[in-house]
Design a protein around this motif. Sequence first.
Motif, PDB file in Angstrom:
ATOM      1  N   ALA A 117     -12.105  13.240  16.427  1.00  0.00           N
ATOM      2  CA  ALA A 117     -11.700  11.898  16.851  1.00  0.00           C
ATOM      3  C   ALA A 117     -10.336  11.943  17.537  1.00  0.00           C
ATOM      4  N   TRP A 118      -9.397  12.693  16.939  1.00  0.00           N
ATOM      5  CA  TRP A 118      -8.060  12.806  17.538  1.00  0.00           C
ATOM      6  C   TRP A 118      -8.132  13.460  18.904  1.00  0.00           C
ATOM      7  N   ARG A 119      -8.976  14.499  19.009  1.00  0.00           N
ATOM      8  CA  ARG A 119      -9.117  15.187  20.294  1.00  0.00           C
ATOM      9  C   ARG A 119      -9.656  14.233  21.357  1.00  0.00           C
ATOM     10  N   ASP A 120     -10.620  13.399  20.968  1.00  0.00           N
ATOM     11  CA  ASP A 120     -11.160  12.416  21.917  1.00  0.00           C
ATOM     12  C   ASP A 120     -10.063  11.464  22.367  1.00  0.00           C
ATOM     13  N   LEU A 121      -9.219  11.058  21.408  1.00  0.00           N
ATOM     14  CA  LEU A 121      -8.116  10.159  21.738  1.00  0.00           C
ATOM     15  C   LEU A 121      -7.183  10.806  22.764  1.00  0.00           C
ATOM     16  N   CYS A 122      -6.843  12.091  22.511  1.00  0.00           N
ATOM     17  CA  CYS A 122      -5.946  12.798  23.440  1.00  0.00           C
ATOM     18  C   CYS A 122      -6.567  12.862  24.831  1.00  0.00           C
ATOM     19  N   THR A 123      -7.857  13.207  24.902  1.00  0.00           N
ATOM     20  CA  THR A 123      -8.539  13.284  26.192  1.00  0.00           C
ATOM     21  C   THR A 123      -8.481  11.930  26.891  1.00  0.00           C
ATOM     22  N   ALA A 124      -8.691  10.855  26.117  1.00  0.00           N
ATOM     23  CA  ALA A 124      -8.672   9.512  26.707  1.00  0.00           C
ATOM     24  C   ALA A 124      -7.293   9.203  27.287  1.00  0.00           C
ATOM     25  N   VAL A 125      -6.232   9.485  26.507  1.00  0.00           N
ATOM     26  CA  VAL A 125      -4.868   9.217  26.987  1.00  0.00           C
ATOM     27  C   VAL A 125      -4.587  10.045  28.240  1.00  0.00           C
ATOM     28  N   LEU A 126      -5.051  11.320  28.227  1.00  0.00           N
ATOM     29  CA  LEU A 126      -4.870  12.212  29.374  1.00  0.00           C
ATOM     30  C   LEU A 126      -5.477  11.600  30.629  1.00  0.00           C
ATOM     31  N   SER A 127      -6.728  11.134  30.502  1.00  0.00           N
ATOM     32  CA  SER A 127      -7.420  10.562  31.662  1.00  0.00           C
ATOM     33  C   SER A 127      -6.703   9.288  32.119  1.00  0.00           C
ATOM     34  N   LEU A 128      -6.273   8.480  31.118  1.00  0.00           N
ATOM     35  CA  LEU A 128      -5.620   7.209  31.440  1.00  0.00           C
ATOM     36  C   LEU A 128      -4.334   7.433  32.218  1.00  0.00           C
ATOM     37  N   THR A 129      -3.495   8.382  31.757  1.00  0.00           N
ATOM     38  CA  THR A 129      -2.227   8.622  32.460  1.00  0.00           C
ATOM     39  C   THR A 129      -2.509   9.121  33.875  1.00  0.00           C
ATOM     40  N   TRP A 130      -3.524   9.981  34.026  1.00  0.00           N
ATOM     41  CA  TRP A 130      -3.827  10.463  35.373  1.00  0.00           C
ATOM     42  C   TRP A 130      -4.272   9.297  36.252  1.00  0.00           C
ATOM     43  N   ALA A 131      -5.091   8.400  35.684  1.00  0.00           N
ATOM     44  CA  ALA A 131      -5.527   7.223  36.445  1.00  0.00           C
ATOM     45  C   ALA A 131      -4.324   6.388  36.866  1.00  0.00           C
ATOM     46  N   MET A 132      -3.309   6.290  35.991  1.00  0.00           N
ATOM     47  CA  MET A 132      -2.103   5.540  36.336  1.00  0.00           C
ATOM     48  C   MET A 132      -1.413   6.148  37.554  1.00  0.00           C
ATOM     49  N   PHE A 133      -1.310   7.485  37.576  1.00  0.00           N
ATOM     50  CA  PHE A 133      -0.660   8.134  38.724  1.00  0.00           C
ATOM     51  C   PHE A 133      -1.438   7.843  40.005  1.00  0.00           C
ATOM     52  N   ALA A 134      -2.778   7.941  39.912  1.00  0.00           N
ATOM     53  CA  ALA A 134      -3.617   7.697  41.094  1.00  0.00           C
ATOM     54  C   ALA A 134      -3.437   6.257  41.565  1.00  0.00           C
ATOM     55  N   ALA A 135      -3.427   5.297  40.606  1.00  0.00           N
ATOM     56  CA  ALA A 135      -3.273   3.885  40.971  1.00  0.00           C
ATOM     57  C   ALA A 135      -1.921   3.652  41.641  1.00  0.00           C
ATOM     58  N   ASP A 136      -0.867   4.227  41.052  1.00  0.00           N
ATOM     59  CA  ASP A 136       0.479   4.077  41.624  1.00  0.00           C
ATOM     60  C   ASP A 136       0.520   4.612  43.042  1.00  0.00           C
ATOM     61  N   TYR A 137      -0.132   5.770  43.253  1.00  0.00           N
ATOM     62  CA  TYR A 137      -0.181   6.367  44.596  1.00  0.00           C
ATOM     63  C   TYR A 137      -0.872   5.415  45.565  1.00  0.00           C
ATOM     64  N   GLY A 138      -2.021   4.844  45.114  1.00  0.00           N
ATOM     65  CA  GLY A 138      -2.765   3.924  45.968  1.00  0.00           C
ATOM     66  C   GLY A 138      -1.941   2.687  46.335  1.00  0.00           C
ATOM     67  N   VAL A 139      -1.287   2.109  45.330  1.00  0.00           N
ATOM     68  CA  VAL A 139      -0.495   0.902  45.598  1.00  0.00           C
ATOM     69  C   VAL A 139       0.613   1.197  46.594  1.00  0.00           C
ATOM     70  N   ARG A 140       1.320   2.331  46.383  1.00  0.00           N
ATOM     71  CA  ARG A 140       2.424   2.648  47.289  1.00  0.00           C
ATOM     72  C   ARG A 140       1.914   2.941  48.696  1.00  0.00           C
ATOM     73  N   TRP A 141       0.729   3.555  48.787  1.00  0.00           N
ATOM     74  CA  TRP A 141       0.118   3.802  50.107  1.00  0.00           C
ATOM     75  C   TRP A 141      -0.096   2.476  50.844  1.00  0.00           C
ATOM     76  N   ARG A 142      -0.711   1.491  50.108  1.00  0.00           N
ATOM     77  CA  ARG A 142      -0.988   0.203  50.747  1.00  0.00           C
ATOM     78  C   ARG A 142       0.289  -0.510  51.137  1.00  0.00           C
ATOM     79  N   LEU A 143       1.280  -0.529  50.200  1.00  0.00           N
ATOM     80  CA  LEU A 143       2.534  -1.228  50.486  1.00  0.00           C
ATOM     81  C   LEU A 143       3.257  -0.626  51.676  1.00  0.00           C
ATOM     82  N   SER A 144       3.098   0.710  51.836  1.00  0.00           N
ATOM     83  CA  SER A 144       3.817   1.364  52.930  1.00  0.00           C
ATOM     84  C   SER A 144       3.304   0.897  54.293  1.00  0.00           C
TER      85      SER A 144
END
Lengths: 222, 222, 222, 222
Positions: free
Chosen positions: C41-68
């Motif tokens: 269960a803990w390992r699944d949680l870690c994997t989920a957080v890992l994916s979530l943080t990566w998604a955050m980076f991708a989203a931030d990149y997308g937003v900055r691309w559009r704003l630029s």
Amino acid sequence: MDEVSRQARWEQRTEIPLAFASLLFLTMYAILVLAQDLPGAWRDLCTAVLSLTWAMFAADYGVRWRLSGQGLRFVPTHKLDTVVVVLPLLRPLRVVKVYEAVQHRHGEPRLSLYARVITYAGLTTVLLGFACSLAVYDRERGAPGTEMHSFGDALWWACATLTTVGYGDVVPVTAGGRTIAVGLMACGLALLGAVTGSFSSWLVQVFSLESDRENVEGPPGS
Amino acid sequence: MDEVSRQARWEQRTEIPLAFASLLFLTMYAILVLAQDLPGAWRDLCTAVLSLTWAMFAADYGVRWRLSGQGLRFVPTHKLDTVVVVLPLLRPLRVVKVYEAVQHRHGEPRLSLYARVITYAGLTTVLLGFACSLAVYDRERGAPGTEMHSFGDALWWACATLTTVGYGDVVPVTAGGRTIAVGLMACGLALLGAVTGSFSSWLVQVFSLESDRENVEGPPGS
Amino acid sequence: MDEVSRQARWEQRTEIPLAFASLLFLTMYAILVLAQDLPGAWRDLCTAVLSLTWAMFAADYGVRWRLSGQGLRFVPTHKLDTVVVVLPLLRPLRVVKVYEAVQHRHGEPRLSLYARVITYAGLTTVLLGFACSLAVYDRERGAPGTEMHSFGDALWWACATLTTVGYGDVVPVTAGGRTIAVGLMACGLALLGAVTGSFSSWLVQVFSLESDRENVEGPPGS
Amino acid sequence: MDEVSRQARWEQRTEIPLAFASLLFLTMYAILVLAQDLPGAWRDLCTAVLSLTWAMFAADYGVRWRLSGQGLRFVPTHKLDTVVVVLPLLRPLRVVKVYEAVQHRHGEPRLSLYARVITYAGLTTVLLGFACSLAVYDRERGAPGTEMHSFGDALWWACATLTTVGYGDVVPVTAGGRTIAVGLMACGLALLGAVTGSFSSWLVQVFSLESDRENVEGPPGS
């Protein structure tokens, strides 16, 4: 002016014999190290020739010192010559100067700076690598636990050391061999600096020249 | 001018076939080394194609030499072409020139100096590393005491050698393999010089450009 | 100007959360690799957080691309940001920019060119070395014939590789581990170029500054 | 001006005793590591002398800080002195400054930039290599599976590490030894940068000076 011309005459006359003497020096040392089963008389002969050639280098250094009339200032201004007396193995380095003198007499331009650096560094590497391989092989041969079973192994070790690759499959294990090895490592580091520094400058120059040439010739298809 | 245009026409027409020929050359050599259990007839075919492609490179070199009308001055002014005839594995290096010619026709600026150095050095590393891995693997395979059991081991060894890391877990043990290895080490040293020199210059340039850009855009939060 | 200010506001607001997210990303990956006996269960949680943080980076990149509002030109002009999306482990590199922005607001001068190069190269080395140690250890653990028995061994191997020392006492033996190792070697070579180039320039600068300072203060004993 | 002269007087008076103290420090540490079978009373004496010399360096640092009247700005402007307090093994580096001060008083010109860089880098290498050999040998001695059986092995390992050759025949196996080794590798990388950078610049300078000299003297045989 008379001093200079006497010095120049001396250098002109001794250059060719001494170049041969340096090759003789290297050959004698190689024979002494590699031909272990040579009869004692031949080995004595080799040792005698080795000492004689070294004495020739020392004598030549002395004569040029006197002819220069510079006193103690001679040593710092003739570093290469001084190094050659201590390490006669590097004598062939003077070949670069002779080559340039010959080219100069034929009216051709001297080597470019980078060509000279690369030539000096390359020659030093080859001569030092060969000499250190001989010296280390001499000390390692038959040492307990050594992996250096043949002179080929010693050459392979010297190449891996000079390029700072350092596989470690063949390494010196005796104190004497390791001391020489540390010297070779230091030379490898210095030569790495020379090659890295001059190669990168040369590369940049080549590319700029090439782009100039292309601009003059016009691009392909025009 | 007529000479130049005939030369340019020749280069334009042969560029694409010869680029394919060089890939064919590499592929044939790789097949000969890696597919040991190929029937004899197929191996003969590969050898024939290998010889044929090499003959094509030699013929192309000869034709361009004649068209240039430069006589012996052709060799020193076309160093890359000469190297390619001796080592056809490096033929794909010409791709950089073709790419630039194409960009030039489209009116786009040529690659910056550092981009070109990095491209040449990178391509040379990849091609030489791959070819030397093949050649060394061919000699080491089945040698007594070798740790190079697969082509993957040979590639791993080539990477560790070109970066001068030199782990030493996989090393050539035959005389032939070691001779090629020394050539690869020398190339590694030269490429290290190229990468070190151009990367550091490039890095310095990038940082200055970046700081200029930031000054124009204004700092964040202003 | 409005575009620039909206972009700057976005960067100001997301900088701190994303810096924490990158540390979280590294921590989650380290936990997944090192804590093998964690309940599922803990390992699944870690994997989920890992994916979530990566998604955050991708989203931030997308937003900055559009704003630029720059379209495709955004990618080549924001190389560091693009690399960070692919390799989120390098996200902390942005800390240097934040530090400089803070210093700028306080009216202090920005870091010198050499300090910035050394800082970027040093941070990249530490982050890449740590991440590659984790990735290689993950693949090597339990492989037959491996000498990499603990994460400490992996760190030791990464240090020897990044400095191109390459002892070879601990080496990856699996195909996956060796592939990552080749990437680390290439980074080591690049970082060696950066350190060598900038350190030597910096050294030369320091010595000239020091000699100026001594001339102003006067020599000791005067 | 009074501050400066008091500072200069202090430095003049303490320079010679502190140079001896630094040699004493190194000797005491070497004795503690190498002479394991020394009676306990002698070992206690060595430890006491070691602590005393270190206290002297700290006291000297404190006095000079106060005399300078610079407050916190003293630390960033006296980097070498600060490093010396933390790592008293590097104290002999100040010898270069003393040598220059002596030469200055005799009216002789100071060392050239490259000579100073090479001197600093060479001295640092020798001192750090020796000290790290002692520290690593202290931790490795008797560790299970170590190949470092004598202090000579430790010195051999330090040389192979500092030149980034890294044979791997002798490597630290304990956590403590490896931590110190990573520090030595980093220093090796920095020193490699210093040697490479300054050697190549120096080489280029030497060759240009030599070619100027030859032009003035005239070519041989003219």
